[in-house]
Scaffold this active site. Sequence first.
Site, PDB file in Angstrom:
ATOM      1  N   ASP A  64     -27.988  90.393 -36.371  1.00  0.00           N
ATOM      2  CA  ASP A  64     -29.045  89.806 -37.195  1.00  0.00           C
ATOM      3  C   ASP A  64     -30.438  89.881 -36.563  1.00  0.00           C
ATOM      4  OD1 ASP A  64     -28.543  88.009 -35.145  1.00  0.00           O
ATOM      5  OD2 ASP A  64     -28.064  86.297 -36.410  1.00  0.00           O
ATOM      6  N   HIS A  65     -30.505  90.037 -35.234  1.00  0.00           N
ATOM      7  CA  HIS A  65     -31.814  89.981 -34.567  1.00  0.00           C
ATOM      8  C   HIS A  65     -32.540  91.327 -34.584  1.00  0.00           C
ATOM      9  CE1 HIS A  65     -30.592  86.050 -33.186  1.00  0.00           C
ATOM     10  NE2 HIS A  65     -31.711  85.886 -32.540  1.00  0.00           N
ATOM     11  N   ASP A 119     -26.686  81.520 -28.728  1.00  0.00           N
ATOM     12  CA  ASP A 119     -27.948  81.362 -29.429  1.00  0.00           C
ATOM     13  C   ASP A 119     -28.234  79.863 -29.448  1.00  0.00           C
ATOM     14  OD1 ASP A 119     -29.707  83.115 -31.754  1.00  0.00           O
ATOM     15  OD2 ASP A 119     -29.861  80.926 -31.721  1.00  0.00           O
ATOM     16  N   ARG A 379     -39.509  77.805 -34.191  1.00  0.00           N
ATOM     17  CA  ARG A 379     -40.307  77.874 -32.955  1.00  0.00           C
ATOM     18  C   ARG A 379     -41.664  78.521 -33.172  1.00  0.00           C
ATOM     19  NH1 ARG A 379     -35.165  79.402 -29.404  1.00  0.00           N
ATOM     20  NH2 ARG A 379     -34.640  77.223 -29.105  1.00  0.00           N
ATOM     21  N   SER A 536     -34.895  79.303 -25.989  1.00  0.00           N
ATOM     22  CA  SER A 536     -33.728  80.126 -26.342  1.00  0.00           C
ATOM     23  C   SER A 536     -32.633  80.085 -25.279  1.00  0.00           C
ATOM     24  CB  SER A 536     -34.163  81.565 -26.548  1.00  0.00           C
ATOM     25  OG  SER A 536     -34.218  82.222 -25.303  1.00  0.00           O
ATOM     26  N   ARG A 538     -31.343  82.870 -24.202  1.00  0.00           N
ATOM     27  CA  ARG A 538     -31.265  84.231 -23.663  1.00  0.00           C
ATOM     28  C   ARG A 538     -31.091  84.234 -22.149  1.00  0.00           C
ATOM     29  NH1 ARG A 538     -37.344  85.357 -25.688  1.00  0.00           N
ATOM     30  NH2 ARG A 538     -36.294  84.493 -27.495  1.00  0.00           N
TER      31      ARG A 538
HETATM   32  C1  MIC Z   1     -34.476  82.362 -30.498  1.00  0.00           C
HETATM   33  O1  MIC Z   1     -34.582  81.743 -31.563  1.00  0.00           O
HETATM   34  O2  MIC Z   1     -35.242  82.203 -29.545  1.00  0.00           O
HETATM   35  C2  MIC Z   1     -33.357  83.377 -30.355  1.00  0.00           C
HETATM   36  C3  MIC Z   1     -33.950  84.718 -30.401  1.00  0.00           C
HETATM   37  O3  MIC Z   1     -32.464  83.271 -31.417  1.00  0.00           O
HETATM   38  C4  MIC Z   1     -32.651  83.112 -29.041  1.00  0.00           C
HETATM   39  C5  MIC Z   1     -31.635  84.087 -28.677  1.00  0.00           C
HETATM   40  C6  MIC Z   1     -32.153  85.361 -28.091  1.00  0.00           C
HETATM   41  O4  MIC Z   1     -33.157  85.378 -27.400  1.00  0.00           O
HETATM   42  O5  MIC Z   1     -31.487  86.350 -28.336  1.00  0.00           O
HETATM   43  C7  MIC Z   1     -32.002  81.730 -28.985  1.00  0.00           C
HETATM   44  O6  MIC Z   1     -32.451  80.837 -29.680  1.00  0.00           O
HETATM   45  O7  MIC Z   1     -31.095  81.517 -28.187  1.00  0.00           O
END
Ligand code: MIC
Length: 645
Positions: A64-65, A119, A379, A536, A538
């Site tokens: 989805d990203h 996520d 965000r 996030s 990540r």
């Molecule tokens: C976000 O909203 O910051 C993301 C992109 O969904 C991240 C995940 C990512 O960086 O892949 C999250 O919220 O964990």
Amino acid sequence: MGDNLARKILKGHLVEGELVPGREIAIRIDQTLLQDATGTMAMLEFMATGIPRVKVGLATQYVDHNLLQTDNKNADDHVFLATAAQRFGVYLSKPGNGVSHQVHLERFGVPGTTLLGADSHTPTAAGMGQLAIGAGGLDVALAMAGYPFYLTCPKIWGVKLTGRLQPWVSGKDVILEMLRRHTVKGGVGKIIEYYGPGVATLSATDRATIGNMGAELGATTTVFPSDENTRAFLEAQGRGEIWRELTADPDAGYDEYDEIDLSQVVPLIARPSSPDNVVPVSEIEGLKVDQVIVGSSVNSSFRDLMTVCRILEGRRIAPGLAFHINPGSRQVLENVVAHGGFMMLLLAGGQVHQPGCLGCIGMGQAPGTNQVSLRTFPRNFPGRSGTKEDRVYLCSPETAAAAGVFGVVTDPRKLSELLPWPEVKNPDRYLVDDSGIQVPPEDGRSVEIVTGPNIVPFPEFPALPDQLDVTVIIKVGDNVSTDTIMPAGNKVLPFRSNIPAISKFVFEQADPEFALRAAEKGDGAVVGGDNYGQGSSREHAALAPRYLGIRVKIAKSFARIHRSNLINFGILPLVFKDPADYDRIKQGDRITIPGVRELALNGVTEIPILVNGAEIVTLLHASERERRELVAGGLLNSVKEENHG
Ligand code: MIC
């Protein structure tokens, strides 16, 4: 005293430890969620465990990203994920099928179970009474391999809801009210449990919105009861049979309390550039708006989109304003089409995009310089949109639609001068289409995993040495988000499966020289303020700095997921014993930590560090298990050590 709901679910899943806030516990995970941006690395990590097929009840992988295929990279990643999913027994939601959070709610979530997702917005599944936690990819990979999930036992924060939301006010305003009251740090170390008579007035999707953005408060997760509204949502999805009632005991207590009278909540908006910079919409009315985006990670449900359609029906988007719609799922889009909403949007001049995350993670839809962008996203950290000097506001679909009509920020209650409140409900029966979901074969052993040139093997990291000698490569302030540490967006995201390549972008917007300097100095340190690494999940925000030689991060406090990610990759997360010592360190200082390995191994909390020869006391809050991981150089190293005796 009886149990609250969060405690009941935790109790039912507890495999290690005691439910005492602040202690480490381990819980059994029933379902896992990966998305493509964190999932390529997590899938490589799962493969590194050597387990032939997932051992969790249900494993899902969403794409989805990264939907823009501007060269081979994302396409390579998608084929890798599709083939690995088949091989290991993972359900795959294909590109275009929707945002993980919305699709999981629709098709997979089960009340009363646990979900671990790579996520941070995984707690969207609170909308159906699931205990859903965001974590780093490696933690999710290990849950897929059958390991329990370790976390610090949170406090349970009971938020009593009374009353009923007024017309033109919705779930987004409730969570913005929580952020207004409690800030981006207010939920750290807590599960937010909503209870009380007001809960029954909120639909499953409004609850999902509130759960999603509990992440913005730093909360471990959010839970809602599973009640008649949950049942209605599941029945509308054709999944009524999995419903069960879940609620706190009548005499339950909570560690902390708050109360919101829903009838008093007004339309709210978060100003640039933090989700807690919240004011009533009425306070900034009249500000000219250049761009509006509805949907993506949050507020992308049928109710949210159809509300916008009804407001725009028979009207035109204000001149000079771009109005985008990102449906949360293919199912949402199909249902909006079936209810005539698509035509309403097109005739109004809206731009409808494919279901997916898109602008929420800077994959397109970047605003122009100095433009005002109103988004229903969760965000608005600086630069996250892809435009360095961005001015992103977060609001409800109603407020977004009002801006679409008037061209300026407008309290949506003013719309009542134009039309009656279009009280949109979710359908009694959704049009359900699972053609975007690939079901794994019973036996995937013969499936060949295709790894194109964009899939680069996972880097190896050495164990913690006896002593650390490092240079402070950067010093940053409070609330630095993972978007600042490891940006996303179209330029960077395609390198998520290539650590050497992505590491060049670490701190890029804050300090373009960071990566070069880090590589030049060898072992390095980062100094941060409060709530370092918020946002996030990540793990690249730990993994890529580690690749550049960062061995230690010293901060006033850390955000939950980022702290775990640091430990997972062998970076010491040290906290200033006296926060005032933050002022005694600057970029370029030399830090020595004598005997660090011994101290970590022996369970010592106070770790003295020498900054240019002068002592500062720092604290290592880590469980025995986490200390073993740090000493081994990271979680994967320690798992491998355990497996080889
Ligand atoms: C976000 O909203 O910051 C993301 C992109 O969904 C991240 C995940 C990512 O960086 O892949 C999250 O919220 O964990």
